[in-house]
Write a protein that holds these residues in place. Structure first.
Motif, PDB file in Angstrom:
ATOM      1  N   MET A 169       0.602  -0.741  -0.244  1.00  9.56           N
ATOM      2  CA  MET A 169       0.431  -0.243  -0.115  1.00  9.56           C
ATOM      3  C   MET A 169       0.996   0.888  -0.522  1.00  9.56           C
ATOM      4  SD  MET A 169      -2.892  -0.518   2.796  1.00  9.56           S
ATOM      5  CE  MET A 169      -2.043  -1.096   4.482  1.00  9.56           C
ATOM      6  N   GLY A 170       0.183   2.073  -1.057  1.00  7.99           N
ATOM      7  CA  GLY A 170       0.912   3.753  -0.146  1.00  7.99           C
ATOM      8  C   GLY A 170      -0.208   4.462   0.341  1.00  7.99           C
ATOM      9  N   PRO A 171       0.575   5.336   0.407  1.00  8.74           N
ATOM     10  CA  PRO A 171       0.014   7.025   1.305  1.00  8.74           C
ATOM     11  C   PRO A 171      -1.694   6.563   1.330  1.00  8.74           C
ATOM     12  CG  PRO A 171       1.975   7.537   0.396  1.00  8.74           C
ATOM     13  CD  PRO A 171       1.478   6.492  -0.197  1.00  8.74           C
ATOM     14  N   ASP A 172      -2.319   6.891  -0.251  1.00  5.48           N
ATOM     15  CA  ASP A 172      -3.319   7.014  -0.340  1.00  5.48           C
ATOM     16  C   ASP A 172      -4.189   5.757   0.122  1.00  5.48           C
ATOM     17  OD1 ASP A 172      -2.861   9.319  -1.606  1.00  5.48           O
ATOM     18  OD2 ASP A 172      -3.390   8.527  -3.494  1.00  5.48           O
ATOM     19  N   ASN A 192      10.970   4.745   3.027  1.00 10.24           N
ATOM     20  CA  ASN A 192      12.094   5.110   3.448  1.00 10.24           C
ATOM     21  C   ASN A 192      13.716   4.727   3.831  1.00 10.24           C
ATOM     22  OD1 ASN A 192      10.943   7.219   2.445  1.00 10.24           O
ATOM     23  ND2 ASN A 192      10.927   8.763   4.743  1.00 10.24           N
ATOM     24  N   THR A 193      12.974   2.808   3.302  1.00  9.04           N
ATOM     25  CA  THR A 193      14.465   1.974   3.406  1.00  9.04           C
ATOM     26  C   THR A 193      15.125   2.646   2.316  1.00  9.04           C
ATOM     27  OG1 THR A 193      12.700   0.589   4.151  1.00  9.04           O
ATOM     28  CG2 THR A 193      14.750   0.177   3.840  1.00  9.04           C
ATOM     29  N   ASN A 200       7.127  11.042   1.992  1.00 11.93           N
ATOM     30  CA  ASN A 200       7.037  11.867   3.537  1.00 11.93           C
ATOM     31  C   ASN A 200       6.238  12.208   4.154  1.00 11.93           C
ATOM     32  OD1 ASN A 200       5.750  15.085   4.420  1.00 11.93           O
ATOM     33  ND2 ASN A 200       6.742  15.752   3.020  1.00 11.93           N
ATOM     34  N   MET A 201       6.688  11.797   5.340  1.00 10.38           N
ATOM     35  CA  MET A 201       5.236  12.041   6.091  1.00 10.38           C
ATOM     36  C   MET A 201       5.092  12.600   7.068  1.00 10.38           C
ATOM     37  SD  MET A 201       5.432   8.349   6.101  1.00 10.38           S
ATOM     38  CE  MET A 201       4.748   8.138   7.031  1.00 10.38           C
ATOM     39  N   ASP A 202       5.688  13.719   7.152  1.00  6.78           N
ATOM     40  CA  ASP A 202       4.634  15.060   7.536  1.00  6.78           C
ATOM     41  C   ASP A 202       3.471  14.648   6.692  1.00  6.78           C
ATOM     42  OD1 ASP A 202       6.619  15.641   9.438  1.00  6.78           O
ATOM     43  OD2 ASP A 202       7.906  17.625   7.874  1.00  6.78           O
ATOM     44  N   ASP A 203       3.309  14.741   5.365  1.00  6.60           N
ATOM     45  CA  ASP A 203       2.022  14.867   4.367  1.00  6.60           C
ATOM     46  C   ASP A 203       0.857  13.762   4.742  1.00  6.60           C
ATOM     47  OD1 ASP A 203       2.993  17.030   3.360  1.00  6.60           O
ATOM     48  OD2 ASP A 203       3.901  16.286   1.370  1.00  6.60           O
ATOM     49  N   TRP A 204       1.468  12.963   5.427  1.00  8.12           N
ATOM     50  CA  TRP A 204       1.146  11.859   5.719  1.00  8.12           C
ATOM     51  C   TRP A 204      -0.074  11.563   7.025  1.00  8.12           C
ATOM     52  CZ3 TRP A 204       1.055   8.677   9.848  1.00  8.12           C
ATOM     53  CH2 TRP A 204       1.125   6.670   9.455  1.00  8.12           C
ATOM     54  N   SER A 205       0.789  12.413   8.155  1.00  8.87           N
ATOM     55  CA  SER A 205       0.605  12.915   9.223  1.00  8.87           C
ATOM     56  C   SER A 205      -0.878  13.506   9.454  1.00  8.87           C
ATOM     57  CB  SER A 205       1.798  13.335   9.953  1.00  8.87           C
ATOM     58  OG  SER A 205       2.633  11.813  10.828  1.00  8.87           O
ATOM     59  N   ALA A 217       1.421   8.099  14.652  1.00  6.44           N
ATOM     60  CA  ALA A 217       2.724   7.889  15.546  1.00  6.44           C
ATOM     61  C   ALA A 217       3.779   7.819  14.187  1.00  6.44           C
ATOM     62  CB  ALA A 217       2.472   6.834  16.488  1.00  6.44           C
ATOM     63  N   VAL A 218       4.626   8.641  13.791  1.00  9.75           N
ATOM     64  CA  VAL A 218       5.630   8.149  13.239  1.00  9.75           C
ATOM     65  C   VAL A 218       6.884   8.686  13.844  1.00  9.75           C
ATOM     66  CG1 VAL A 218       6.949   9.671  11.588  1.00  9.75           C
ATOM     67  CG2 VAL A 218       4.450   9.505  11.097  1.00  9.75           C
ATOM     68  N   LEU A 219       7.650   7.063  14.362  1.00 11.48           N
ATOM     69  CA  LEU A 219       8.393   6.654  14.741  1.00 11.48           C
ATOM     70  C   LEU A 219       9.561   6.783  14.245  1.00 11.48           C
ATOM     71  CD1 LEU A 219       7.387   3.447  16.495  1.00 11.48           C
ATOM     72  CD2 LEU A 219       6.833   6.033  17.557  1.00 11.48           C
ATOM     73  N   LYS A 220      11.295   7.446  14.900  1.00 15.15           N
ATOM     74  CA  LYS A 220      12.034   7.669  14.417  1.00 15.15           C
ATOM     75  C   LYS A 220      12.755   6.227  14.124  1.00 15.15           C
ATOM     76  CE  LYS A 220      12.870  12.681  15.464  1.00 15.15           C
ATOM     77  NZ  LYS A 220      11.693  13.099  15.975  1.00 15.15           N
ATOM     78  N   ILE A 221      13.672   5.828  13.728  1.00 15.90           N
ATOM     79  CA  ILE A 221      14.491   4.539  14.154  1.00 15.90           C
ATOM     80  C   ILE A 221      15.078   5.000  15.622  1.00 15.90           C
ATOM     81  CG2 ILE A 221      15.861   2.985  12.933  1.00 15.90           C
ATOM     82  CD1 ILE A 221      15.748   4.273  10.348  1.00 15.90           C
TER      83      ILE A 221
END
Ligand code: NI
Ligand code: MN
Length: 227
Positions: A169-172, A192-193, A200-205, A217-221
């Motif tokens: 799946m993608g963002p949509d 982002n691997t 772009n996870m800002d847009d996704w959030s 909840a966009v986690l950092k590694i």
């Protein structure tokens, strides 16, 4: 005791629950974003969603070093046993089993599952992990499917879903998946691997917050999320 979910990059997660360390899809060797090494990561339990190299990852070496119990579908467990993994528990789609750390249920996923050497890895799976702090769904690698509505009836505290597009799946579609799953919190993975799955996870959030009832909840590694 609080269950803690830590993102280790790509689709690799570590859960601390019931005094045990559970690794999901442990992929370190050859993972360009991994901060951890297969040689020193801790594990009491390893759950593998499907046979692809970025999910089976370092399961064989970690299981041999730690003696961790490996849980996966029947075909992957059979293959792991042929690789010398002794402590393994086969399950399959639709089945649940109560382990001492919590209950594991395997779900459908729409994807492939061939193993790194070309062996048959059965059908790909998602995982619902039932903890004393709530239910966590790991979608594995999958496209969107409407039966996510049924999985949403499991009252999910957290849904972990792929958002990278191209292979999953993608963002949509991840927005629609979140609408079907109705988790309290949604954690993205499988992005982002590599350049091919950059997002772009800002847009996704912002979209998750605006278009679903879930909290993104966009986690950092290496970052943890307490349930
Ligand atoms: Ni895959
Ligand atoms: Mn993958």
């Amino acid at each position: 005791m609080t269950t803690k979910i830590t993102w280790l990059g790509h689709s690799t997660f570590q859960l601390e629950m019931a005094g045990k360390t559970i690794l999901i899809d442990p992929f370190f060797e050859g993972n360009p974003v991994a901060h951890s090494s297969a040689d020193d990561v801790r594990a009491d339990v390893i759950i593998v969603t499907h046979g692809h190299g970025d999910h089976v990852g370092d399961t064989v070496s970690i299981a041999k070093r730690t003696g961790a119990l490996v849980i996966s579908n029947f075909e992957i467990v059979t293959w792991l046993q042929s690789q010398g993994v002794e402590n393994a528990h086969p399950m399959h789609i639709g089945g649940s089993h109560a382990f001492d750390f919590g209950t594991v249920k395997l779900t459908i996923a729409h994807h492939g599952s061939s193993l790194p050497d070309g062996s048959n890895g059965g059908n790909p799976t998602g995982v619902i992990l039932k903890t004393t702090d709530g239910n966590v769904y790991f979608a594995g690698d999958t496209g969107l499917f409407s039966d996510m509505k049924l999985i949403g009836e499991e009252e999910l505290a957290v849904a972990v879903i792929p958002v990278g597009d191209n292979f999953t799946m993608g963002p949509d579609d991840s927005i629609r998946a979140t609408q079907f799953l109705q988790p309290r919190t949604v954690i993205p993975c499988h992005y982002n691997t590599w350049p091919l799955i950059e997002q772009n996870m800002d847009d996704w959030s912002k979209r998750i917050a605006a278009e679903t009832s879930a909290r993104p909840a966009v986690l950092k590694i290496g970052e943890s999320f307490p349930l």
